[in-house]
Design a protein around this motif. Structure first.
Motif, PDB file in Angstrom:
ATOM      1  N   SER A 118     -14.785   2.498  -8.868  1.00 40.46           N
ATOM      2  CA  SER A 118     -13.778   2.287  -7.826  1.00 40.46           C
ATOM      3  C   SER A 118     -12.374   2.126  -8.375  1.00 40.46           C
ATOM      4  O   SER A 118     -11.439   1.943  -7.608  1.00 40.46           O
ATOM      5  N   GLN A 119     -12.203   2.190  -9.681  1.00 44.72           N
ATOM      6  CA  GLN A 119     -10.861   1.938 -10.215  1.00 44.72           C
ATOM      7  C   GLN A 119      -9.919   3.068  -9.836  1.00 44.72           C
ATOM      8  O   GLN A 119     -10.300   4.237  -9.849  1.00 44.72           O
ATOM      9  N   HIS A 120      -8.680   2.673  -9.495  1.00 42.21           N
ATOM     10  CA  HIS A 120      -7.613   3.659  -9.384  1.00 42.21           C
ATOM     11  C   HIS A 120      -6.445   3.179 -10.223  1.00 42.21           C
ATOM     12  O   HIS A 120      -5.837   2.152  -9.931  1.00 42.21           O
ATOM     13  N   ARG A 154       0.818  -1.213   0.000  1.00 43.44           N
ATOM     14  CA  ARG A 154       0.000   0.000   0.000  1.00 43.44           C
ATOM     15  C   ARG A 154       0.850   1.261   0.000  1.00 43.44           C
ATOM     16  O   ARG A 154       0.448   2.287  -0.558  1.00 43.44           O
ATOM     17  N   GLU A 201     -13.818   8.580   0.922  1.00 41.52           N
ATOM     18  CA  GLU A 201     -14.349   8.247  -0.407  1.00 41.52           C
ATOM     19  C   GLU A 201     -14.379   6.747  -0.672  1.00 41.52           C
ATOM     20  O   GLU A 201     -13.860   6.269  -1.696  1.00 41.52           O
ATOM     21  N   VAL A 214      -5.973   7.128   1.218  1.00 39.88           N
ATOM     22  CA  VAL A 214      -5.045   6.860   2.322  1.00 39.88           C
ATOM     23  C   VAL A 214      -4.066   8.033   2.437  1.00 39.88           C
ATOM     24  O   VAL A 214      -3.882   8.792   1.479  1.00 39.88           O
ATOM     25  N   PRO A 215      -3.420   8.172   3.602  1.00 38.39           N
ATOM     26  CA  PRO A 215      -2.517   9.319   3.805  1.00 38.39           C
ATOM     27  C   PRO A 215      -1.305   9.282   2.866  1.00 38.39           C
ATOM     28  O   PRO A 215      -0.776   8.214   2.578  1.00 38.39           O
ATOM     29  N   VAL A 246       2.020   1.520  -4.068  1.00 35.10           N
ATOM     30  CA  VAL A 246       1.258   1.284  -5.299  1.00 35.10           C
ATOM     31  C   VAL A 246      -0.132   1.901  -5.216  1.00 35.10           C
ATOM     32  O   VAL A 246      -0.590   2.304  -4.151  1.00 35.10           O
ATOM     33  N   GLY A 247      -0.816   1.936  -6.361  1.00 35.18           N
ATOM     34  CA  GLY A 247      -2.159   2.486  -6.430  1.00 35.18           C
ATOM     35  C   GLY A 247      -3.263   1.433  -6.436  1.00 35.18           C
ATOM     36  O   GLY A 247      -4.423   1.747  -6.184  1.00 35.18           O
ATOM     37  N   ARG A 248      -2.908   0.177  -6.752  1.00 33.39           N
ATOM     38  CA  ARG A 248      -3.931  -0.874  -6.771  1.00 33.39           C
ATOM     39  C   ARG A 248      -3.295  -2.154  -6.238  1.00 33.39           C
ATOM     40  O   ARG A 248      -2.205  -2.517  -6.679  1.00 33.39           O
ATOM     41  N   ILE A 249      -3.977  -2.784  -5.301  1.00 32.37           N
ATOM     42  CA  ILE A 249      -3.487  -4.012  -4.683  1.00 32.37           C
ATOM     43  C   ILE A 249      -4.389  -5.157  -5.126  1.00 32.37           C
ATOM     44  O   ILE A 249      -5.618  -5.076  -5.010  1.00 32.37           O
ATOM     45  N   PRO A 273       0.220  11.604  -7.454  1.00 33.81           N
ATOM     46  CA  PRO A 273      -0.362  10.398  -6.843  1.00 33.81           C
ATOM     47  C   PRO A 273      -1.828  10.546  -6.460  1.00 33.81           C
ATOM     48  O   PRO A 273      -2.471   9.562  -6.101  1.00 33.81           O
ATOM     49  N   LEU A 274      -2.375  11.767  -6.538  1.00 35.22           N
ATOM     50  CA  LEU A 274      -3.767  11.980  -6.123  1.00 35.22           C
ATOM     51  C   LEU A 274      -4.755  11.582  -7.206  1.00 35.22           C
ATOM     52  O   LEU A 274      -5.953  11.554  -6.946  1.00 35.22           O
ATOM     53  N   ARG A 316     -12.219   1.052  -3.491  1.00 34.84           N
ATOM     54  CA  ARG A 316     -11.308   2.205  -3.503  1.00 34.84           C
ATOM     55  C   ARG A 316     -11.502   3.050  -2.258  1.00 34.84           C
ATOM     56  O   ARG A 316     -12.629   3.252  -1.805  1.00 34.84           O
ATOM     57  N   LEU A 332      -4.206  13.176   0.730  1.00 34.59           N
ATOM     58  CA  LEU A 332      -4.691  11.802   0.601  1.00 34.59           C
ATOM     59  C   LEU A 332      -4.516  11.341  -0.836  1.00 34.59           C
ATOM     60  O   LEU A 332      -4.621  12.137  -1.760  1.00 34.59           O
ATOM     61  N   ARG A 333      -4.265  10.055  -0.999  1.00 35.12           N
ATOM     62  CA  ARG A 333      -4.202   9.500  -2.354  1.00 35.12           C
ATOM     63  C   ARG A 333      -5.063   8.241  -2.398  1.00 35.12           C
ATOM     64  O   ARG A 333      -5.218   7.546  -1.394  1.00 35.12           O
ATOM     65  N   PRO A 334      -5.607   7.930  -3.579  1.00 33.23           N
ATOM     66  CA  PRO A 334      -6.474   6.749  -3.675  1.00 33.23           C
ATOM     67  C   PRO A 334      -5.660   5.459  -3.755  1.00 33.23           C
ATOM     68  O   PRO A 334      -4.554   5.425  -4.279  1.00 33.23           O
ATOM     69  N   VAL A 335      -6.245   4.400  -3.209  1.00 31.12           N
ATOM     70  CA  VAL A 335      -5.740   3.039  -3.411  1.00 31.12           C
ATOM     71  C   VAL A 335      -6.950   2.156  -3.706  1.00 31.12           C
ATOM     72  O   VAL A 335      -7.980   2.262  -3.035  1.00 31.12           O
ATOM     73  N   SER A 336      -6.829   1.309  -4.732  1.00 32.43           N
ATOM     74  CA  SER A 336      -7.889   0.339  -5.015  1.00 32.43           C
ATOM     75  C   SER A 336      -7.439  -1.053  -4.587  1.00 32.43           C
ATOM     76  O   SER A 336      -6.258  -1.395  -4.697  1.00 32.43           O
TER      77      SER A 336
END
Lengths: 502, 502
Positions: A441-443, A421, B107, B129-130, A424-427, A454-455, B126, B468-472
């Motif tokens: 919900s895609q990032h 986390r 979100e 996260v900080p 990366v942007g997607r796990i 990164p936002l 999604r 904050l940045r998104p994570v999926s």
């Protein structure tokens, strides 16, 4: 001025008519037309703007056979890939029309006057409005989904921003044909002239990014090219947002328990994913962290060895792949699990390669081994314990995705997800990073160098946010407010009113 | 190394003990402590993080008399301004605790598997996260609200990001005292060590922005200083987001009907707004577009002429104000409605000034006249018709706010609101831009040079989004998902599920 000539990757021979560079005056003119029509596009009701997107989707679908044939001649990506990509691109346009119909994207918020607040305040209402003309840089590897009518264009138009696309020289004929169809479809659907233009040629890129009327840039491509344009965007007298999706290594972690339970199945999944589209995916799994001495390397070799040569998109990308492979194998301690000698062929064919290295060597040479090598190569990084796994994983630069293959109740899983986390942007768990869903919900983003910001995401509903900025209205009478913020909520939008979601 | 010495603006004499520059090793150490504690802060339940913010608010309130006295000695902003600003700063910390309790800020979006989607997709979820450790640059003109515990710090901590504040040299003693109180309050409330640090000295700024562990920067200050730090942030090998709130001219339009109906009242409002805090507000109305020959200049002169001298925050700002005034009056065609000669005094006192110029001259010399002059001066721009009004208005660079004074049914109103929207972040009707509410709907931002990033705000609930940045999460089993995304929604968050808001 030079010409943009499509080339058949299977033969190395030119296909289609060459398309001349767009000259500086024509680039300026395209941007001027975009700027001139921006207020009209911004003022269109969301439903009407949605219909423009639907019309573009329909145009793609109505000309699918022709466009797929054109795309295949210039990219050799073949079937089923190209029909799938066209369908996905059309669906993406339709999705942004849905986002417009939903209306939440404009983030309408209303706070009524409150004399007891600290400090007291009047009537304050906030929404998002379009940024203005956007420059989009098309990618080589997705001739539909990240090209003229790809995600950047779809989300910018949805936001109400006119778009000038810099076509990718890898598929100039397809780009121009899609541009012509789009122009026709937009005009028929009532879009103002200037809503979408396409320009060609290397020099058009910097000209777009530095044009005073361009308000934001979407880019998909290499780290080097993206950084150069990013530097232009942020170096302007008036810096503008630059949303670059650049290189990505996409680490994969396989736990001991997972290799034991289903090593062969994971090896088959990996082989499918890293070779997909001749490895020319920003989500290709480039580094796979596996337990040392687990026999996983032999399982991968078994699956990959029978590979046929497949063509890369351009001769330059083929050469860069071979050079990247050589740089990897030059690192002492790297061994070839599946070697891939350069081919002596007319087209752009290459063979897939699998390399392996221990986790310590990988971490020590991450400047080379954790760099992106575009093409069908993946590096197995063999770890001995939790510490060496996590050290190697932390040596991987920011990526679009990170994957974990683990068993139910796997003791290694939670820590790996936490480390992933951070970077990366997607796990992804028990799956592969190639294949990017187009959903709410895609990032599709991540820390540098995966992206320049990164936002933000270039895929999924929230991609629209890149091209919108907030405006607050203070004590503005209802008749001067946009419909989004009027008391009666004529658009029926979801809004936050006095702190509560409605 | 030099010393940071507070100075009493009323006398020009030093106050309090000098505070030494924070050395490079101490800056690195503060960032390292921030980075070390970042995972713990990020992992705190929202309610607990909210309690940290409440504890900071309580610390301010409990020491209000002491802090206001300290602030007044270093800034001379006096009462009722300083008590009001402290109350507002505490309320802002509490508001971000409310934002955390509300939970929508993260979100959360869930899309369940859909085999019929194009392309088909698995389970995708999604959230935000900080980003990681944040550097905050405090401003001179709001010793509480845009300083150590101001909006940037509050929103970054709310986001779960540790903060290192670069104190403003205009109020070093207050900054250090607030830092000490905050450190104590945070420790008592259970924050990890390193959550908030304060550093001093000019050289600490670039050191912070270029430290590899700093993930974003919040800045409030001058265009020149902000641009220099922005260039460092975007010039890093790994560029980071830089949220700078820089200069702003804040145009005001007064229609003919409004001057006729209530010219004197508007003149009084203007006089109050542009002189507030000795004109040291980023929202000061710097340019007022008024009908020519309407007598409005005389009305303003009547109200402003009895002004008493008031001190600016620093000697440097006083000198810059006088130099800015001289540059304005050097433009041929500019006349002094109320002149303000430099004062021969011990402290930093200045007098307010009102200048006037016709709209054509203003537009032709906008490079000078539409620049920000920090201090109690405003420029009346006299227009003859709709065209000259809009041309002059468009010559004003991007601003935080734009205001309109109009009558009900005023035929000029709608066009002015439309033109303002292109160039500002907040539109005010029949009010003044000074005074920034702290609400869900506030937007304190705007196109360059008002800010370095038009998508973001430094005041209001959405300021949290900068950090904050998104994570999926794709196909991640429930037990490996964060609580925000688990099936049972244990936090009771508002979420979008399968496209529908819940």
């Amino acid at each position: 001025m030079s010409l943009n000539q499509g080339v058949d990757p299977r033969t190395g021979q030119p296909v289609g008519d060459p398309i001349p560079d767009t000259g500086p005056e024509q680039v300026r003119s395209a941007v001027r037309r975009a700027a001139d029509c921006a207020p009209r596009l911004a003022g269109m009701p969301y439903a009407d703007r949605g219909r423009l997107l639907n019309a573009l989707a329909t145009a793609l679908r109505q000309h699918d056979d022709e466009l797929i044939e054109l795309a295949d001649r210039e990219t050799a990506l073949g079937r089923p890939r190209l029909p799938g990509e066209l369908a996905r691109t059309a669906a993406q346009l339709d999705m942004f029309a849905d986002v417009l119909r939903d209306g939440a994207f404009c983030e309408a918020v209303i706070d009524r006057p409150d004399a007891n607040a600290v400090p007291p305040h009047g009537d304050l209402r906030r929404m998002l409005v379009p940024l203005g003309p956007v420059a989009v840089f098309a990618a080589s590897n997705f001739p539909f989904a990240f090209s003229v009518l790809g995600g950047d264009t779809a989300s910018a138009l949805a936001a109400g921003c006119p778009v000038v696309v810099k076509a990718h020289p890898g598929h100039p004929g397809l780009s121009q044909r899609v541009a012509d169809l789009a122009t026709e479809a937009l005009a028929e659907a009532g879009a103002p002239d200037g809503t979408l233009s396409v320009v060609h040629g290397y020099e058009a890129g910097p000209a777009l990014v530095t044009d005073p009327s361009i308000r934001a840039v979407g880019f998909t491509g290499s780290t080097g090219g993206g950084r150069a344009l990013y530097d232009l965007a942020v170096g302007r007298d008036d810096p503008i947002p630059f949303y670059g999706e650049l290189g990505s290594v996409n680490p994969v972690v396989v736990t001991e328990a997972a290799v034991e339970a289903r090593g062969r199945e994971i090896a088959e999944g990996l082989a499918g994913s890293f070779r997909l589209g001749t490895g020319q995916f920003c989500t290709k799994p480039g580094v796979v962290l596996v337990p040392a001495d687990s026999g996983f390397d032999a399982q991968v070799a078994d699956v990959v060895r029978p590979s046929e040569p497949t063509p890369m998109l351009t001769a330059r990308m083929r050469d860069a792949y071979q050079a990247g492979l050589a740089a990897f194998t030059d690192v002492p301690g790297v061994r070839a699990v599946v070697a891939a000698e350069p081919l002596d062929a007319d087209g752009h064919d290459v063979l897939p390669a699998v390399l392996a290295v221990d986790a310590e060597t990988f971490a020590a040479h991450a400047d080379v081994l954790a760099g992106e090598c575009f093409g069908p190569v993946t590096v197995l990084v063999e770890y001995r314990d939790r510490d060496s796994l996590h050290r190697a994983l932390r040596a991987v630069p920011g990526s679009l995705t990170g994957s974990l293959h683990a068993e139910p109740g796997d003791p290694a899983a939670a820590d790996v997800v936490a480390t992933l986390r951070d970077g990366v942007g997607r796990i992804i768990v028990n799956g592969w990073p190639t294949g990017v869903a187009v959903t709410w919900s895609q990032h599709h983003g991540g820390p540098w160098p995966a992206t320049t910001d990164p936002l933000h995401t270039s895929v999924g509903a929230t991609a629209i946010r890149r091209f919108l900025r907030p405006v607050s209205y203070q004590d503005v009478p209802d008749e001067l407010l946009p419909a989004e913020l009027q008391d009666a909520n004529p658009l029926g939008l979801p809004r936050r009113v006095d702190g509560a979601l409605t």
